[in-house]
Design a protein around this motif. Sequence first.
Motif, PDB file in Angstrom:
ATOM      1  N   LEU A  48       7.427   5.302   9.046  1.00 23.55           N
ATOM      2  CA  LEU A  48       7.669   5.512   7.623  1.00 23.55           C
ATOM      3  C   LEU A  48       9.033   6.134   7.339  1.00 23.55           C
ATOM      4  CD1 LEU A  48       4.121   6.800   6.600  1.00 23.55           C
ATOM      5  CD2 LEU A  48       5.201   4.676   5.825  1.00 23.55           C
ATOM      6  N   GLY A  49       9.764   6.514   8.371  1.00 26.67           N
ATOM      7  CA  GLY A  49      11.091   7.092   8.172  1.00 26.67           C
ATOM      8  C   GLY A  49      11.059   8.453   7.521  1.00 26.67           C
ATOM      9  N   VAL A  50      10.037   9.259   7.855  1.00 24.47           N
ATOM     10  CA  VAL A  50       9.915  10.610   7.294  1.00 24.47           C
ATOM     11  C   VAL A  50       9.715  11.590   8.445  1.00 24.47           C
ATOM     12  CG1 VAL A  50       8.954   9.793   5.108  1.00 24.47           C
ATOM     13  CG2 VAL A  50       7.403  10.361   7.005  1.00 24.47           C
ATOM     14  N   PRO A  51       9.912  12.885   8.208  1.00 20.64           N
ATOM     15  CA  PRO A  51       9.673  13.872   9.269  1.00 20.64           C
ATOM     16  C   PRO A  51       8.182  13.963   9.600  1.00 20.64           C
ATOM     17  CG  PRO A  51      11.084  14.770   7.531  1.00 20.64           C
ATOM     18  CD  PRO A  51      10.520  13.496   7.004  1.00 20.64           C
ATOM     19  N   ALA A  52       7.880  14.247  10.858  1.00 18.02           N
ATOM     20  CA  ALA A  52       6.492  14.496  11.237  1.00 18.02           C
ATOM     21  C   ALA A  52       5.955  15.665  10.419  1.00 18.02           C
ATOM     22  CB  ALA A  52       6.405  14.812  12.731  1.00 18.02           C
ATOM     23  N   GLY A  53       4.707  15.562   9.992  1.00 21.28           N
ATOM     24  CA  GLY A  53       4.109  16.598   9.157  1.00 21.28           C
ATOM     25  C   GLY A  53       4.236  16.340   7.670  1.00 21.28           C
ATOM     26  N   THR A  54       4.973  15.278   7.288  1.00 17.51           N
ATOM     27  CA  THR A  54       5.098  14.916   5.869  1.00 17.51           C
ATOM     28  C   THR A  54       3.723  14.594   5.286  1.00 17.51           C
ATOM     29  OG1 THR A  54       7.346  14.068   6.136  1.00 17.51           O
ATOM     30  CG2 THR A  54       6.089  13.228   4.256  1.00 17.51           C
ATOM     31  N   TYR A  88       7.522  -2.001   1.993  1.00 20.67           N
ATOM     32  CA  TYR A  88       8.746  -1.342   1.548  1.00 20.67           C
ATOM     33  C   TYR A  88       8.890  -1.428   0.025  1.00 20.67           C
ATOM     34  CZ  TYR A  88      10.112  -1.546   6.463  1.00 20.67           C
ATOM     35  OH  TYR A  88      10.154  -1.406   7.827  1.00 20.67           O
ATOM     36  N   THR A  89       9.590  -0.458  -0.551  1.00 22.40           N
ATOM     37  CA  THR A  89       9.890  -0.456  -1.980  1.00 22.40           C
ATOM     38  C   THR A  89      11.075  -1.362  -2.265  1.00 22.40           C
ATOM     39  OG1 THR A  89      11.482   1.365  -1.863  1.00 22.40           O
ATOM     40  CG2 THR A  89       9.148   1.955  -2.101  1.00 22.40           C
ATOM     41  N   ARG A  90      11.395  -1.533  -3.547  1.00 27.15           N
ATOM     42  CA  ARG A  90      12.573  -2.325  -3.928  1.00 27.15           C
ATOM     43  C   ARG A  90      13.845  -1.733  -3.345  1.00 27.15           C
ATOM     44  NH1 ARG A  90      13.305  -1.762 -10.187  1.00 27.15           N
ATOM     45  NH2 ARG A  90      14.919  -3.230  -9.655  1.00 27.15           N
ATOM     46  N   GLU A  91      13.840  -0.391  -3.138  1.00 30.59           N
ATOM     47  CA  GLU A  91      15.022   0.258  -2.559  1.00 30.59           C
ATOM     48  C   GLU A  91      15.012   0.178  -1.032  1.00 30.59           C
ATOM     49  OE1 GLU A  91      14.058   1.351  -6.489  1.00 30.59           O
ATOM     50  OE2 GLU A  91      12.864   1.810  -4.698  1.00 30.59           O
ATOM     51  N   GLN A  92      14.079  -0.604  -0.472  1.00 29.16           N
ATOM     52  CA  GLN A  92      13.950  -0.810   0.970  1.00 29.16           C
ATOM     53  C   GLN A  92      13.575   0.461   1.712  1.00 29.16           C
ATOM     54  OE1 GLN A  92      13.905  -4.021   1.862  1.00 29.16           O
ATOM     55  NE2 GLN A  92      14.182  -4.256  -0.337  1.00 29.16           N
ATOM     56  N   ARG A  93      12.860   1.335   1.042  1.00 25.20           N
ATOM     57  CA  ARG A  93      12.333   2.532   1.684  1.00 25.20           C
ATOM     58  C   ARG A  93      10.897   2.264   2.124  1.00 25.20           C
ATOM     59  NH1 ARG A  93      11.750   8.727  -0.772  1.00 25.20           N
ATOM     60  NH2 ARG A  93      10.492   9.519   0.986  1.00 25.20           N
ATOM     61  N   PRO A  94      10.507   2.642   3.355  1.00 27.50           N
ATOM     62  CA  PRO A  94       9.112   2.471   3.761  1.00 27.50           C
ATOM     63  C   PRO A  94       8.183   3.221   2.805  1.00 27.50           C
ATOM     64  CG  PRO A  94      10.467   2.961   5.682  1.00 27.50           C
ATOM     65  CD  PRO A  94      11.335   3.180   4.466  1.00 27.50           C
ATOM     66  N   LEU A  95       7.175   2.535   2.319  1.00 27.29           N
ATOM     67  CA  LEU A  95       6.259   3.085   1.327  1.00 27.29           C
ATOM     68  C   LEU A  95       4.892   3.401   1.924  1.00 27.29           C
ATOM     69  CD1 LEU A  95       5.266   3.643  -1.605  1.00 27.29           C
ATOM     70  CD2 LEU A  95       4.937   1.159  -1.843  1.00 27.29           C
ATOM     71  N   LEU A  96       4.349   2.450   2.670  1.00 25.17           N
ATOM     72  CA  LEU A  96       3.005   2.660   3.210  1.00 25.17           C
ATOM     73  C   LEU A  96       2.797   1.839   4.484  1.00 25.17           C
ATOM     74  CD1 LEU A  96       0.966   0.003   2.541  1.00 25.17           C
ATOM     75  CD2 LEU A  96       1.294   0.851   0.221  1.00 25.17           C
ATOM     76  N   LEU A  97       1.824   2.287   5.261  1.00 24.36           N
ATOM     77  CA  LEU A  97       1.343   1.557   6.432  1.00 24.36           C
ATOM     78  C   LEU A  97      -0.070   1.082   6.114  1.00 24.36           C
ATOM     79  CD1 LEU A  97       2.349   4.088   9.241  1.00 24.36           C
ATOM     80  CD2 LEU A  97       3.713   2.193   8.333  1.00 24.36           C
ATOM     81  N   SER A  98      -0.359  -0.145   6.484  1.00 19.03           N
ATOM     82  CA  SER A  98      -1.676  -0.689   6.188  1.00 19.03           C
ATOM     83  C   SER A  98      -2.175  -1.515   7.365  1.00 19.03           C
ATOM     84  CB  SER A  98      -1.624  -1.563   4.930  1.00 19.03           C
ATOM     85  OG  SER A  98      -2.862  -2.212   4.700  1.00 19.03           O
ATOM     86  N   THR A  99      -3.410  -1.243   7.777  1.00 15.88           N
ATOM     87  CA  THR A  99      -4.076  -2.063   8.783  1.00 15.88           C
ATOM     88  C   THR A  99      -5.360  -2.591   8.159  1.00 15.88           C
ATOM     89  OG1 THR A  99      -3.196  -0.747  10.614  1.00 15.88           O
ATOM     90  CG2 THR A  99      -5.104  -2.141  11.075  1.00 15.88           C
ATOM     91  N   VAL A 100      -5.455  -3.913   8.055  1.00 12.36           N
ATOM     92  CA  VAL A 100      -6.612  -4.551   7.435  1.00 12.36           C
ATOM     93  C   VAL A 100      -7.287  -5.419   8.493  1.00 12.36           C
ATOM     94  CG1 VAL A 100      -7.479  -5.878   5.478  1.00 12.36           C
ATOM     95  CG2 VAL A 100      -5.311  -4.636   5.276  1.00 12.36           C
ATOM     96  N   GLU A 101      -8.568  -5.161   8.731  1.00  8.98           N
ATOM     97  CA  GLU A 101      -9.328  -5.899   9.736  1.00  8.98           C
ATOM     98  C   GLU A 101     -10.356  -6.782   9.024  1.00  8.98           C
ATOM     99  OE1 GLU A 101      -9.730  -3.004  13.466  1.00  8.98           O
ATOM    100  OE2 GLU A 101     -10.092  -1.972  11.560  1.00  8.98           O
ATOM    101  N   TYR A 102     -10.098  -8.094   9.039  1.00  4.47           N
ATOM    102  CA  TYR A 102     -10.929  -9.059   8.331  1.00  4.47           C
ATOM    103  C   TYR A 102     -12.023  -9.608   9.242  1.00  4.47           C
ATOM    104  CZ  TYR A 102      -7.092  -9.285   4.927  1.00  4.47           C
ATOM    105  OH  TYR A 102      -6.132  -8.987   4.002  1.00  4.47           O
ATOM    106  N   SER A 103     -13.228  -9.725   8.709  1.00  6.78           N
ATOM    107  CA  SER A 103     -14.297 -10.379   9.446  1.00  6.78           C
ATOM    108  C   SER A 103     -13.902 -11.819   9.723  1.00  6.78           C
ATOM    109  CB  SER A 103     -15.596 -10.335   8.629  1.00  6.78           C
ATOM    110  OG  SER A 103     -16.616 -11.063   9.265  1.00  6.78           O
ATOM    111  N   GLY A 104     -13.946 -12.237  10.998  1.00 12.79           N
ATOM    112  CA  GLY A 104     -13.436 -13.551  11.383  1.00 12.79           C
ATOM    113  C   GLY A 104     -14.147 -14.712  10.738  1.00 12.79           C
TER     114      GLY A 104
END
Length: 254
Positions: A132-138, A226-242
């Motif tokens: 995410l490009g932030v300090p640990a503990g953010t 990423y946002t429009r300013e190309q800053r990392p916004l969120l991490l997402s892991t989606v696990e779909y039933s096959g």
Amino acid sequence: MTADSSPATAPPALGADPLWSRAADRIREEIARRGLSEGSKLPAERELCTRLDISRVTLRRALAHLVDQGLVTSSHGRGWFVATPTAPAPARDWPKDLESFTATARRKHMRPGSLVLRHDQVTASLDDADRLGVPAGTSLMRLERVRLLNDVRIALDRTLLVLELAPDLVRADFREASLFEELVRWGVEPERAEATIEARSADEELAGHLGIAPGAPVLVLDQTVYTREQRPLLLSTVEYSGDRYRLRTTFQTD
């Protein structure tokens, strides 16, 4: 739309249509009001953004929706035009543009919903902070949901969001609300995602959430948004039933 950290102006009601959807409706109404015929050119993107008071990202999302509906078409380097009616294109199983689970469900005329498992505040681990490009503990917002289509359990969605970009989302109700739509309401526009997709087997915990057998196949989408300013916004892991979700796309040579 520009980011505004001020909480003075409350967002629209949760039931309101997203900004890109309202923009698409206004463009459709303008085409009908002016009686534009097939092949007529629409105003330039800059002019449309000014008229509609929206960003270019939001405009292009609206225009992409109208392309899907067969109402407009684009010509590289020339602009946007009223489309010539053709046979409707087959529905896509997987969006080519960055699109939320809720938007995909609506496009496919299905009812989205969520069972919220966790919605709280946590601190970024070393790995999460690096992505995410932030300090640990953010401070991060953790949101874990079982995603539903017409009340059927489709996927387990785990999200970590940089809280300072949208601090009010810790109080949102995500049983029905779309995370992407809530972000846009607060002036944060997701623009692109870097994603990996792979097949795995469901462990006991995931199988329990999705109502499938342990070891059943799942399709895992892991992405950084990423946002429009190309800053990392969120991490997402989606696990779909096959057996409840398909991936269909198109490949072509240059």
